[in-house]
Design an enzyme around this catalytic site. Structure first.
Site, mmCIF file in Angstrom:
data_model
loop_
_atom_site.group_PDB
_atom_site.id
_atom_site.type_symbol
_atom_site.label_atom_id
_atom_site.label_comp_id
_atom_site.label_asym_id
_atom_site.label_seq_id
_atom_site.Cartn_x
_atom_site.Cartn_y
_atom_site.Cartn_z
ATOM 1 N N ARG A 154 5.083 42.186 14.595
ATOM 2 C CA ARG A 154 4.000 41.889 13.663
ATOM 3 C C ARG A 154 4.574 41.587 12.289
ATOM 4 O O ARG A 154 5.704 41.934 11.980
ATOM 5 C CB ARG A 154 3.037 43.072 13.552
ATOM 6 C CG ARG A 154 2.273 43.376 14.837
ATOM 7 C CD ARG A 154 1.283 44.501 14.590
ATOM 8 N NE ARG A 154 0.547 44.871 15.793
ATOM 9 C CZ ARG A 154 -0.561 44.280 16.201
ATOM 10 N NH1 ARG A 154 -1.055 43.272 15.506
ATOM 11 N NH2 ARG A 154 -1.188 44.688 17.294
ATOM 12 N N GLY A 179 -2.452 35.620 17.563
ATOM 13 C CA GLY A 179 -3.810 35.722 17.054
ATOM 14 C C GLY A 179 -3.989 35.029 15.722
ATOM 15 O O GLY A 179 -3.279 34.090 15.375
ATOM 16 N N THR A 182 -0.950 34.743 13.485
ATOM 17 C CA THR A 182 0.024 33.797 14.040
ATOM 18 C C THR A 182 -0.414 32.360 13.799
ATOM 19 O O THR A 182 0.402 31.486 13.485
ATOM 20 C CB THR A 182 0.202 34.040 15.546
ATOM 21 O OG1 THR A 182 0.555 35.405 15.757
ATOM 22 C CG2 THR A 182 1.276 33.140 16.126
ATOM 23 N N ASP A 210 -9.221 41.083 20.998
ATOM 24 C CA ASP A 210 -10.507 41.350 20.363
ATOM 25 C C ASP A 210 -11.463 40.165 20.465
ATOM 26 O O ASP A 210 -12.630 40.289 20.108
ATOM 27 C CB ASP A 210 -10.315 41.690 18.883
ATOM 28 C CG ASP A 210 -9.662 43.044 18.673
ATOM 29 O OD1 ASP A 210 -9.475 43.770 19.667
ATOM 30 O OD2 ASP A 210 -9.326 43.370 17.523
ATOM 31 N N MET A 253 -10.946 48.565 21.933
ATOM 32 C CA MET A 253 -10.393 47.741 20.868
ATOM 33 C C MET A 253 -11.474 46.879 20.230
ATOM 34 O O MET A 253 -12.460 46.530 20.865
ATOM 35 C CB MET A 253 -9.269 46.873 21.410
ATOM 36 C CG MET A 253 -8.011 47.669 21.704
ATOM 37 S SD MET A 253 -6.949 46.825 22.872
ATOM 38 C CE MET A 253 -7.963 46.870 24.316
ATOM 39 N N GLY A 254 -11.253 46.549 18.971
ATOM 40 C CA GLY A 254 -12.184 45.726 18.205
ATOM 41 C C GLY A 254 -12.178 46.147 16.754
ATOM 42 O O GLY A 254 -13.018 46.933 16.329
ATOM 43 N N ILE A 363 -5.270 48.933 28.601
ATOM 44 C CA ILE A 363 -5.956 47.645 28.681
ATOM 45 C C ILE A 363 -5.060 46.516 28.200
ATOM 46 O O ILE A 363 -5.000 45.440 28.793
ATOM 47 C CB ILE A 363 -7.259 47.699 27.852
ATOM 48 C CG1 ILE A 363 -8.276 48.637 28.507
ATOM 49 C CG2 ILE A 363 -7.856 46.308 27.680
ATOM 50 C CD1 ILE A 363 -9.518 48.877 27.682
#
Length: 446
Positions: A154, A179, A182, A210, A253-254, A363
């Protein structure tokens, strides 16, 4: 056909895709139905996809259709490609890598495909990460594995040093799987490449578990994530039913978008309360979660609560911290709800059993399911077709079952969020039963 550039009520949307130059070389694909840039796909953008679009004024757009072109820009046997994976893990990354390598080698006979290790760090010499040669033999079975065989990281890296590395490695086509951050990095790389007058195609393959990349209804891996999330919810329901006043609390997640929580709740009708970042909620009072949880326990003796990690931040203290990607560090909504539920029930002498389930890393790390594998395969193939045709500053995505080219500037404008005034969210509320007491217009951030 709708225009490729629309200006309406201060909303400017351009769907034009930049190119490195005229594609003059006949495609090496022997048997193929070629697509044309002139034959776009018409699409109406409405407020189900973007909240800032008036419900009665959908915007007509025209996108380039993805697929092979009759002429290519690069002399493909002399062309070298690179793949980099960034950000958090997501089901299907290896499938996208495999698809890109297979298409580049077998369809276009490129001179080589390099894998950049550990995200954008892999371009920077001080980290010492070696590049790897990706051949069809090496990647033949990676779709059976979760995660990414290239590793990830990251955070930003100096754009000039990244482009320096692309020049040293003689890369003509860069595929970036990641994401929102990126895709913004890809835009910066395109700017630096353009400033130097280089002919390097930069193609993004959007990745976010997400499902929060703008203009993209569903990213790869989302369906697999929902599948695994429903397994966790079913376990929470079983635990809750197994004891009097059992409560299953599932964290999904979110950070800013509650799509996984909402979709998993729709998929499995055992959820009684779903909490998402887009919709604030009260904890106490007649509209509060705790009072309605008490009523649920008194009437049914068990309850299941699904909470997205970014939900309820208005109830928590600001951390004033950011992670390596520059994202705000969220408050711990799971621990907060646990403590509040225990305090509330104990004060009222209501016996209860609370089970906490957080399947997030399970997940993220599983291999993609069959449908996501198909999706990833198409994304990888179409990314290669676009790059070889000299397309750049774009992503490949699917809208209404059509694979399209979307400009980077379109998908990096803002994060996609769930529209809590949509038919979709109303269906979630009806599924959980929250519709009976949720006020769609109320703001609880007081």
């Amino acid at each position: 056909m709708p225009e490729k550039r629309v200006e309406d009520d201060h909303i400017t949307i351009s769907t034009e895709i930049p190119t490195l130059g005229e594609a003059k070389i006949p495609s090496p694909l022997a048997v193929c139905r070629f697509e044309s840039d002139d034959q776009g796909v018409s699409f109406y953008l409405d407020n189900e996809l973007r909240e800032d679009i008036p419900a009665d004024k959908p915007i007509p757009l025209c996108f380039e259709k993805a697929g092979p072109r009759e002429s290519v820009y690069f002399d493909t046997p002399k062309t070298k490609c690179a793949i980099v994976t960034c950000g958090g893990l997501c089901p299907g990354i290896n499938e996208v890598i495999r698809s890109i390598v297979m298409a580049a080698h077998h369809n276009y006979h490129v001179s080589g495909v390099l894998g950049i290790r550990y995200g954008l760090e892999g371009f920077i010499p001080k980290y010492g990460h070696e590049v790897v040669e990706l051949t069809p033999e090496k990647i033949a079975h990676i779709h059976l594995l979760g995660g990414t065989i290239l590793g990830s990281s990251r955070g930003p890296q100096p754009t000039d040093e990244i482009v320096d590395a692309l020049e040293r490695l003689n890369i003509s086509c860069l595929f970036m799987i990641g994401g929102d951050g990126t895709m913004k990095a890809a835009s910066a790389i395109v700017e630096e490449v353009t400033k130097r007058g280089l002919k390097i195609s930069v193609i993004g393959i959007p990745k976010t578990i997400d499902n929060d990349i703008d203009f993209i209804p569903q990213t790869f891996g989302f369906e697999t994530a929902v599948d695994k999330a429903t397994e966790a919810i079913q376990c929470a329901h079983t635990e809750a039913e197994g004891t009097m006043n059992g409560i299953g609390l599932v964290k999904l997640m979110g950070r800013e978008s509650g799509f996984i929580a909402a979709h998993a709740s729709l998929s499995l009708k055992e959820v009684n309360f779903v909490l998402i970042p887009e919709k604030e909620f009260a904890l106490h009072g007649e509209d509060g979660l705790l009072e309605h949880l008490e009523k649920r326990l008194l009437s049914r003796r068990h309850a299941v609560i699904v909470v997205a990690e970014g939900a309820g931040q208005h109830l928590l203290s600001e951390t004033n911290l950011t992670d390596a990607s520059g994202n705000k560090v969220l408050g711990d909504i799971m621990s907060f709800l646990k403590d509040e539920i225990r305090t509330y029930m104990n004060e009222r002498d209501i016996p209860f059993s609370l089970k906490l389930i957080d399947p997030s890393y399970i997940i993220r790390s599983v291999p993609a399911n069959a449908n996501d594998r198909v999706y990833c395969g198409f994304l990888g193939q179409n990314a290669v077709h676009a790059a070889m045709a000299g397309k750049t500053a774009m992503v490949v995505s699917k809208l209404m079952d059509r694979y399209l080219h979307l400009p980077l500037r379109l998908v990096t404008r803002k994060r996609r969020r769930l529209n809590t005034r949509s038919d979709y969210w109303r269906a979630v509320m009806e599924s959980t039963g929250q519709l009976a007491y949720i006020d769609f217009t109320k703001n609880y951030c007081d």
